[in-house]
Design an enzyme around this catalytic site. Sequence first.
Site, PDB file in Angstrom:
ATOM      1  N   GLY A 271       0.680  -1.308   0.052  1.00 23.68           N
ATOM      2  CA  GLY A 271      -0.007   0.021  -0.045  1.00 23.68           C
ATOM      3  C   GLY A 271       0.680   1.127  -0.020  1.00 23.68           C
ATOM      4  O   GLY A 271       0.212   2.194  -0.745  1.00 23.68           O
TER       5      GLY A 271
ATOM      6  N   ASN B 153       7.246   0.062  10.336  1.00 24.12           N
ATOM      7  CA  ASN B 153       6.946   0.243  11.552  1.00 24.12           C
ATOM      8  C   ASN B 153       7.164  -1.080  12.394  1.00 24.12           C
ATOM      9  O   ASN B 153       6.968  -2.197  11.868  1.00 24.12           O
ATOM     10  CB  ASN B 153       5.658   0.663  11.912  1.00 24.12           C
ATOM     11  CG  ASN B 153       5.344   2.299  11.598  1.00 24.12           C
ATOM     12  OD1 ASN B 153       6.336   3.190  12.136  1.00 24.12           O
ATOM     13  ND2 ASN B 153       4.414   2.723  10.738  1.00 24.12           N
TER      14      ASN B 153
ATOM     15  N   ASP C 291       5.226  12.834  10.139  1.00 19.60           N
ATOM     16  CA  ASP C 291       5.032  13.679  11.275  1.00 19.60           C
ATOM     17  C   ASP C 291       5.008  15.136  11.062  1.00 19.60           C
ATOM     18  O   ASP C 291       4.248  15.832  11.342  1.00 19.60           O
ATOM     19  CB  ASP C 291       5.828  13.166  12.319  1.00 19.60           C
ATOM     20  CG  ASP C 291       5.731  11.785  12.633  1.00 19.60           C
ATOM     21  OD1 ASP C 291       4.689  11.126  12.518  1.00 19.60           O
ATOM     22  OD2 ASP C 291       6.829  10.994  13.083  1.00 19.60           O
TER      23      ASP C 291
ATOM     24  N   HIS D  65       8.753   8.150  16.325  1.00 20.98           N
ATOM     25  CA  HIS D  65       7.686   7.970  15.240  1.00 20.98           C
ATOM     26  C   HIS D  65       6.468   6.953  15.741  1.00 20.98           C
ATOM     27  O   HIS D  65       6.174   6.004  15.085  1.00 20.98           O
ATOM     28  CB  HIS D  65       8.255   7.372  14.038  1.00 20.98           C
ATOM     29  CG  HIS D  65       7.358   7.447  12.943  1.00 20.98           C
ATOM     30  ND1 HIS D  65       6.750   8.431  12.346  1.00 20.98           N
ATOM     31  CD2 HIS D  65       6.842   6.319  11.865  1.00 20.98           C
ATOM     32  CE1 HIS D  65       6.003   8.216  11.238  1.00 20.98           C
ATOM     33  NE2 HIS D  65       6.071   6.840  11.207  1.00 20.98           N
TER      34      HIS D  65
END
Length: 351
Positions: A42, A158, A189, A216
């Site tokens: 994605g 992540n 961010d 993050h």
Amino acid sequence: MFAARTATVTALKRVASATTSRAFTASAASAAKVAVLGATGGIGQPLAMLCKLSSEVDELACYDVVGTPGVAADLSHIPTKAKTSGSLPSQGTWPPRSNEGLGEALTGADVVVIPAGVPRKPGMTRDDLFNTNASIVQTLVEGCAEFCPEAVLAIISNPVNSTVPIAAEVLKKAGVYDKTKLCGVTTLDVCRANTFVAENQGWSPDDVDVTVIGGHAGITILPLFSQVPNATFSDEDLDKLTVRTQFGGDEVVKAKAGAGSATLSMAYAGYLFTENVLKAMRGEEGIVQCAYVENDLTDAPYFATPCKFGKGGVEDVLPFGELSAYEKAWFDKMMPDLQKQIQKGVDFVDK
């Protein structure tokens, strides 16, 4: 019909050019190769497309476990200069040998962007993603250590607070670690903070550049709104803006109702980061952007802060300036969490 299609392609190019014209110039002095690992996901697909549109990229190598030849073939029809290839993992062999598909993608790469991994789903924290994505990042960075040890690595997978330390430990074990070439991408961010401030103040986002420090994930993300020139915030607005920046990912996950996470905005942010790195590599001066890197500014061994980029990667880690009392309270709250998440990544490789 052909004229309409040509106009459409031209318009897309202009959009990409206009998006980056504030920060980037056109042609690179030498050929630049970017490898996107996780290119059919994605984030990976729109990120690869934006890189294909970039005048900074001469060669775009796409790698993933499925579907990459098709994505690369599709991208190759876009009339830009970047030569595009798509690689899959090579089949198992005996005697065992290196993953030739990964090797093809990585050999000669100047920048490797890694968005590979599973996405967040409702109710999941970035930490919930750890076990799966940690293994993926470890394997891919082992390939980087073998095939492109001097490339700048931009980690998107992540939880970044842990995956960057994982990457560092892998590179250390391979004897090729260079802290100036390993970055966690925290640009999203900054994009969120800029967007939210512009909406709140009635400004153009083009005129906003918020420094975002820390990590993050959740409360480890700390936007320094006190440093935004000429901005005034009520206490209520300051709190809302801070929390929305910290948990902007949750906002998207909920809005997609289980169908995905922040993919398009993350792809855009990853693209901006990559463009900046490439521009600095070819000698453009004054490229400064926030990144999650190893430094000694705080008690955390990795910390997001403004960094000056140069021909070899991170040229200088810059101080983040004075904190307001409000920001200092968030800073003190974030540090224990950030340090634990960093240690979790280190321990994963050392176990």
